[in-house]
Enzyme design. Structure first.
Site, PDB file in Angstrom:
ATOM      1  N   GLY A  11       0.837  -1.191   0.000  1.00 58.00           N
ATOM      2  CA  GLY A  11       0.000   0.000   0.000  1.00 58.00           C
ATOM      3  C   GLY A  11       0.871   1.238   0.000  1.00 58.00           C
ATOM      4  CB  CYS A  12       0.384   4.488   1.624  1.00 61.91           C
ATOM      5  SG  CYS A  12       1.264   6.013   1.969  1.00 61.91           S
ATOM      6  CG  PHE A  13       5.836   4.780  -1.280  1.00 61.68           C
ATOM      7  CD1 PHE A  13       5.440   6.032  -0.887  1.00 61.68           C
ATOM      8  CD2 PHE A  13       6.181   4.610  -2.608  1.00 61.68           C
ATOM      9  CE1 PHE A  13       5.395   7.106  -1.759  1.00 61.68           C
ATOM     10  CE2 PHE A  13       6.141   5.671  -3.501  1.00 61.68           C
ATOM     11  CZ  PHE A  13       5.744   6.923  -3.070  1.00 61.68           C
TER      12      PHE A  13
END
Length: 178
Positions: A11-13
């Site tokens: 997901g969001c890094f």
């Protein structure tokens, strides 16, 4: 000292860096893009979902201090391994969770780790996180690097609002999900 590379999409890094940061044996973490069809994609291109890239982190580590198996244990605690449509509030192909292996040893360790999680009964749904051979990795723009340090309040707000922290708390009680 031998430094190795691990690559994880979750997901969001932004949310995938801090849990691994500043642990013994971790020598660097880059936010970036991997698994897609074009070279040197931009954040806007990846976010559009048209390149096939995933937001990912690439971790440089010393396996004698922090073995790959420990990285995998910590990785599972950062994601919902039963969700194939993205992670938490971030939906779409570019936010899918994937373990990218760099060697046959990593592939075997990742498969064993996934099997152990499946057999644990921790999740009622099927574990769907794929394990794939590493593809070229492209570092994200500088403003994405170490976001948790550059923008601590926004980082904290994003993690909370995404549902990632509450999921980890509900599913990984008694473990260090950082």
């Amino acid at each position: 000292m031998t430094i190795q590379t691990a690559t994880f999409a979750g997901g969001c890094f932004w949310c995938m860096v801090k849990p691994f940061d500043e642990l013994p044996g971790i020598h660097g973490i880059l936010s970036g893009y991997t698994g897609g069809t074009i070279q040197n994609p931009t954040y806007e291109q990846v976010k559009s979902g048209t390149t096939g890239h995933k937001e990912a982190v690439q971790i440089q580590y010393d396996p004698s201090l922090f073995p790959y198996e420990k990285l995998l244990e910590l990785y599972w605690q950062q994601i919902d391994p039963t969700d194939d449509g993205g992670q938490f509030i971030d939906r779409g192909e570019s936010y899918r969770a994937i373990i990218f292996y760099h060697s046959e040893e990593q592939r075997k360790a990742a498969e064993a780790s996934k099997k152990k999680l499946e057999q644990s009964g921790r999740f009622k749904k099927t574990i769907v996180t794929p394990i794939q051979e590493a593809a070229p990795f492209y570092p994200a723009e500088e403003y994405h690097q170490n976001f948790h340090k550059k923008n601590p309040e926004k980082y904290k707000q994003e993690r909370t609002e995404s549902g990632r922290d509450s999921f980890a708390s509900e599913n990984w009680q008694g473990t260090n999900s950082r």
